[in-house]
Design a protein around this motif. Structure first.
Motif, PDB file in Angstrom:
ATOM      1  N   SER A   7      11.874  83.422  30.851  1.00  0.00           N
ATOM      2  CA  SER A   7      10.600  83.618  31.529  1.00  0.00           C
ATOM      3  C   SER A   7      10.598  82.867  32.842  1.00  0.00           C
ATOM      4  O   SER A   7      10.665  81.639  32.869  1.00  0.00           O
ATOM      5  N   VAL A  51      16.830  87.734  37.403  1.00  0.00           N
ATOM      6  CA  VAL A  51      17.192  88.491  36.204  1.00  0.00           C
ATOM      7  C   VAL A  51      18.467  87.942  35.553  1.00  0.00           C
ATOM      8  O   VAL A  51      18.529  87.775  34.340  1.00  0.00           O
ATOM      9  N   ASN A 103       6.659  90.881  30.250  1.00  0.00           N
ATOM     10  CA  ASN A 103       6.890  91.703  31.429  1.00  0.00           C
ATOM     11  C   ASN A 103       5.611  92.405  31.856  1.00  0.00           C
ATOM     12  O   ASN A 103       5.352  92.590  33.041  1.00  0.00           O
ATOM     13  N   LEU A 158       7.807  93.194  26.198  1.00  0.00           N
ATOM     14  CA  LEU A 158       8.964  92.341  26.493  1.00  0.00           C
ATOM     15  C   LEU A 158      10.184  93.224  26.673  1.00  0.00           C
ATOM     16  O   LEU A 158      10.505  94.016  25.786  1.00  0.00           O
ATOM     17  N   THR A 175      14.111  93.321  27.121  1.00  0.00           N
ATOM     18  CA  THR A 175      15.311  92.479  27.015  1.00  0.00           C
ATOM     19  C   THR A 175      16.521  93.298  26.593  1.00  0.00           C
ATOM     20  O   THR A 175      16.391  94.410  26.080  1.00  0.00           O
ATOM     21  N   LYS A 193       0.326  90.225  35.438  1.00  0.00           N
ATOM     22  CA  LYS A 193       1.061  91.085  34.502  1.00  0.00           C
ATOM     23  C   LYS A 193       0.147  92.058  33.760  1.00  0.00           C
ATOM     24  O   LYS A 193       0.611  92.931  33.045  1.00  0.00           O
ATOM     25  N   ILE A 252      12.059  99.883  35.051  1.00  0.00           N
ATOM     26  CA  ILE A 252      12.468  98.487  35.225  1.00  0.00           C
ATOM     27  C   ILE A 252      13.963  98.258  34.973  1.00  0.00           C
ATOM     28  O   ILE A 252      14.607  97.486  35.701  1.00  0.00           O
ATOM     29  N   ILE A 295       7.373  93.464  39.750  1.00  0.00           N
ATOM     30  CA  ILE A 295       7.688  93.442  38.322  1.00  0.00           C
ATOM     31  C   ILE A 295       8.936  92.614  38.044  1.00  0.00           C
ATOM     32  O   ILE A 295       9.468  92.623  36.944  1.00  0.00           O
ATOM     33  N   ARG A 296       9.400  91.912  39.038  1.00  0.00           N
ATOM     34  CA  ARG A 296      10.469  90.927  38.881  1.00  0.00           C
ATOM     35  C   ARG A 296      11.747  91.517  38.300  1.00  0.00           C
ATOM     36  O   ARG A 296      12.292  91.022  37.315  1.00  0.00           O
ATOM     37  N   CYS A 297      12.201  92.572  38.938  1.00  0.00           N
ATOM     38  CA  CYS A 297      13.413  93.236  38.466  1.00  0.00           C
ATOM     39  C   CYS A 297      14.646  92.740  39.209  1.00  0.00           C
ATOM     40  O   CYS A 297      15.771  93.009  38.790  1.00  0.00           O
TER      41      CYS A 297
END
Lengths: 168, 809
Positions: free
Chosen positions: B147, B187, B241, B252, B254, B277, B292, B366-368
């Motif tokens: 995270s 990532v 996410n 989530l 993963t 989020k 994503i 979205i923090r990809c």
């Protein structure tokens, strides 16, 4: 479900290196027995006429879960486009049973294979509306690239088999 | 974690300023130690991302939909917070809205201590030993999945200070925890470490019985070690996410499966998520879930997309009662009677970002990591160089400015050159270069006035305040400088070659002395064109060249935009453009037009760029009204007209200019498509060759081989293809580059602190073109050409110089 959708699902699974087996409901128990390696754990399968093989621990304890080589769960539905199986968190323990053992065997009715992710989210929304609260879209094998190369089977299963019930 | 070892420009006292030399040394160190591993991983992810995007038919619709959902959600954020609170509470969980890091950390620590007590362990009464998951079973213990939000608030430090054991279970994060290191990528946090380095680390820390000679061996060891920690943990902490407000569902995403284990194995789950989020409903997850993995790694879908509305029905896995059935005696939901769930929603500056018209877009992220992977500079130095306190890559400027403050963003913000390659990569279409420009502008305005400001006041007719970085001001006003350089050529060129002047330029403006300076032309393109007879002469030439029965679609008139480089430094490409257009029957005018604003934009001088946009539009309005087409040679100026001007001009003005401006090769290709005759140009299959088919490329197809590097901003405008098509149409066999940017990026490569990064990026491009016996190398951008000329030690003209009639290239 159409033949095309099942064929697409099969091709997607092949690309993910996930094994697929087709069986009738009547032959499912034997088929599962042939696929699994012991020790095996499972949760009840909600398909008419389908039960877990006898050598599968159907109400596993934490110890059995940790020691199991194979975990058998149903999939509420599957998404052909990506080779995804939707594993619902039920009180019987679908989530840990699909996650802890090295080999996950997911059983899905052919009629529950939807063509694409849009249809998958329709099914998900239906389940949530009907009281479900948690679903995992599981696609292929657990993987990491954090150790200097692609490795399968990290925290989750390194081997996945999908058993399709052709007449369900 | 303890000391951060990657902060640039900080001495032991933590007070030293970021001098150019210190920044250069820091980046050089990263290039040498981490660059190779970072480049390998990011470039592969970027390549796969591009492939996955290409293979997705409805990609643009998905990105548009995802963006619209985020815009709506941020707009309605206060309402969604209330919705999710009601939903989670109805499910039996708790929502805590934390103002800042300290608030969030204290809440989580309380939850952990409380649950550890409830579980009946002798919590917090054990020894004083501590460390990364050492496993003193008397201390409360937490397992975590990856995270970035918990990195932002330094949760691990806070919990450990409270006597709580914390173990990261994502393999990359765990490696960093063991190494006491920080993420180099949002990532792939440990992508700067090689397998060998990880193996050495594990041997040193754990003295294991097994050999770590493969990634599999390392992974097995980590899995077993972490599996024990998960089984023993009191609390599982995850990020999120996405959070669907109406059902209180945490999504989530993963690949390893550790987030699933952390969420459902212990009886208590704490999910920590920034307020941004939140999205309205589970149905809104679809475009994000679909995008994503594609944007992050190029996978079609991530292995596990967990959508759980905790506390869930899933039974806890209680390894302290190892022989009881998981599902409880009756196999029903009674088994989760003890489940507890806490959703911690973190503000930490986000509400202010939402109110900020320029930073708001950051909240759509979205923090990809796609912006990191697509960034040429990031590929060279990684997040330890191109990053702030927590976040890294292009979007980090927005995040750091919003959650940690502008100073954190200022440390690395200049590594964004505005190349715009991330714009195509971002799954929610965030204008990341713009955020970088705006923050740079704000940083400029906050800087203290410098001593020798008066030196440049006469040179800098800009709209910026006194005081900011002299070098930035110089490059931002490059139009004035260039004009002066041209007016005083060749003296200016001779001066530029002297050691004394180079030393002075390096000290005052930060221009690296290893970089060749542009050579100014004494006669500008505009002057050349006027001396030649101006528009009247051009009409005569075009009429003489064009067939009498011209198709009306070919009856065009062109205003050729004399960008400052074409006008003062590289007039040849301007002359080639004029001759090409005239040969195809199109008359040209080359008026003296204002600088586009690109140069000040690149230095974060927004007000100056805004003023230039108005000036350019005013100067062109009559031509646009008369139906003339504006043709641009320098892609970065075209990009200003077609992208940034949207922010400066009224919508109608912007659209009219955008719709009537063309890149030169795009325009020429359009003429050929409408029936103009390519044989008047210098075609690649016309001259004598050495492989018997007249071309020299050895394949016998009659086409002359040519290596073509498009310009980064030109690619983002989707204008690489017309040049390639034009070259093919004219009998060339173009080979294009795969690297995102040449590394020069206007002024970037001239700056002393970035020269080596620039050369590292450029080397990758040069290596692509250096082999294979390519006959010609061409580039669309001035700086791309300069960079390639420096690296390849050969001429690198603009494609139009190759194609122009009577070309000698």
């Amino acid at each position: 479900m159409t033949t095309d959708t099942v064929g697409r699902f099969e091709r997607s699974l092949d690309e993910l290196a996930v094994s697929v087996a087709f069986t009738s409901a009547a032959g499912a128990t034997d088929r599962l027995d042939a696929v699994l390696e012991t020790p095996a754990v499972g949760v009840p399968l909600p398909f008419d006429g389908v039960s877990l093989p006898e050598r599968v621990a159907a109400e596993p304890t934490a110890t059995e879960l940790a020691d199991a080589r194979t975990g058998i769960t149903p999939a509420t539905f599957a998404i052909a486009e990506y080779g995804t199986v939707a594993i619902e968190s039920r009180a019987a323990g679908d989530e840990p049973v699909s996650l802890y053992p090295e080999h996950h065997v997911a059983v899905v009715a052919a009629s529950d294979i939807v063509p694409d992710i849009g249809a998958g989210f329709d099914r998900l929304a239906d389940r949530f509306a009907a009281g479900g609260d948690s679903i995992v879209f599981a696609t292929g094998r657990s993987a990491t690239a954090d150790m200097g190369g692609l490795v399968h089977g990290v925290h989750g299963p390194g081997e996945v088999t999908v058993v399709v019930l052709e007449d369900r | 974690m303890a000391e951060r070892s990657h902060e640039p420009g900080q001495s032991d006292t933590g007070a030293a300023p970021n001098s150019r030399a210190e920044t250069a040394a820091h980046l050089r160190h990263l290039l040498e130690t981490e660059g190779e591993a970072i480049h390998t991983q990011t470039s592969v992810s970027n390549y796969r991302r591009a492939q996955a995007y290409d293979e997705t038919d409805n990609l643009d619709a998905l990105r548009t939909e995802a963006r619209a959902i985020k815009e709506d959600a941020i707009d309605r954020l206060p309402e969604l917070i209330e919705t999710v609170r009601e939903a989670v509470e109805a499910n039996g969980g708790t929502v805590y809205l934390a103002d800042d890091a300290a608030d969030a950390n204290a809440y989580v620590a309380d939850v952990v201590e409380d649950r550890a007590d409830t579980d009946g362990s002798e919590a917090a009464t054990g020894s004083e030993e501590s460390g990364a998951g050492d496993g003193d079973r008397n201390r409360p213990s937490v397992v975590k999945s990856k995270s970035m939000t918990t990195e932002e608030i330094d949760l691990n430090d806070a919990l450990e200070a409270d006597g709580i054991d914390v173990t990261e279970t994502d393999l990359g994060e765990w490696v960093l925890q063991v190494a006491d290191d920080t993420p180099s990528h949002i990532v792939g946090p440990a992508m700067h470490l090689t397998r060998e380095e990880i193996a050495d680390l594990f041997v040193e820390q754990f003295d294991p019985d097994v050999e770590f000679d493969t990634p599999e061996a390392l992974t097995r060891f980590a899995r077993d070690h972490l599996g024990e920690r998960i089984q023993a943990a009191d609390v599982g902490i995850t990020g999120a996410n996405f959070v669907a407000a109406d059902s209180g569902t945490i999504a989530l995403v993963t690949n390893e499966g550790n987030a699933r284990k952390c969420a459902v194995t212990p009886d208590t789950h704490v999910a920590i998520a920034g307020v941004e989020k939140l999205i309205p409903s589970v149905r809104d997850l679809e475009p994000f879930v679909d995008l994503i993995a594609k944007s992050a790694t190029g996978q079609p879908l991530s292995q596990y997309v967990t959508m759980l509305s905790p506390p869930t029905n899933s039974p806890t896995v209680d390894f302290e009662s190892p022989d009881e059935p998981l599902g409880g005696d009756d196999g029903t939901a009674g088994a989760n009677r003890d489940r507890e769930f806490h959703l911690v929603l973190l503000d930490n500056g986000r509400t202010d970002m939402r109110e900020d018209d320029q930073l708001r877009e950051t909240l759509y992220c979205i923090r990809c990591g796609a912006c990191s992977n697509s960034c040429a500079n990031f590929q060279s130095v990684g997040g330890h160089g191109f990053g702030g306190e927590t976040y890294s890559g292009g979007i980090a400027t927005g995040w750091e400015a919003g959650v940690h403050g502008q100073d954190s963003a200022a440390e690395f913000n200049d590594l964004c050159t505005g190349c715009t390659r991330c714009v195509d990569a971002c799954p929610v279409k965030i204008d990341i270069p713009w955020i970088n420009t705006v923050v740079r502008d704000r940083v400029n305005r906050d800087d203290d006035p410098e001593a020798y400001d008066f030196l440049v006041d006469g040179l800098t007719p800009d709209d910026e305040p006194d005081g900011f970085d002299l070098g930035k001001r110089f490059f931002g006003n490059i139009a004035t400088v260039t004009k002066l350089g041209s007016a005083t050529a060749p003296v200016s060129n001779w001066l530029g070659d002297t050691e004394l002047v180079r030393s002075l330029l390096e000290r005052t403006l930060g221009i690296d002395r290893r970089r060749d300076l542009p050579t100014f032309e004494r006669r500008s393109l505009v002057d050349w064109f006027a001396a030649r007879g101006g528009e009247r002469e051009s009409r005569r030439r075009a009429a003489a060249a064009g067939p009498e029965d011209r198709h009306s679609e070919l009856d065009r008139e062109v205003v050729l935009y004399p960008d400052i480089y074409t006008n003062y430094v590289d007039t040849d490409r301007g002359k080639a453009a004029v001759r090409t257009l005239e040969a195809l029957g199109v008359p040209v005018s080359v008026p003296d037009l204002p600088e586009s604003g690109r140069a000040p934009l690149s230095q974060g001088m927004v007000a100056t760029a805004d003023r230039q946009a108005s000036r350019v539009y005013a100067a062109l309005a009559e031509d646009l009204d008369a139906g003339r087409d504006v043709v641009v040679i320098e892609p970065s100026d075209l990009a200003a007209f077609q992208r940034e001007y949207e922010r400066f001009l009224p919508e109608r003005s912007f659209e009219r200019l955008r719709d009537n401006t063309y890149e030169i090769c795009e325009f020429v290709f359009g003429l050929l498509e409408k029936g103009a005759d390519p044989s008047v140009l210098s075609t690649g299959d016309s001259d004598g060759g050495e492989d018997g088919d007249g071309d020299r490329d050895g394949d016998g197809d009659g086409n002359r081989s040519i290596a073509y590097h498009s310009h980064c901003q030109q690619r983002t405008l989707d204008l690489e293809a017309p040049t390639t098509a034009l070259l093919e149409r004219c009998g060339y066999a173009p080979r294009t580059s795969s690297v995102e940017c040449c590394g020069m990026a206007g002024s970037f490569g001239y700056k002393r602190e970035y020269y080596e990064v620039s050369m590292d990026v450029g080397d990758r491009l040069a290596r692509e073109f250096d082999h294979g016996g390519t006959d010609l190398v061409v580039a669309s951008g001035t700086s791309c050409g300069d960079q390639l000329e420096a690296l390849l030690e050969r001429d690198v003209p603009h494609p139009i110089e190759v194609l122009a009639p009577d070309s000698t290239v």
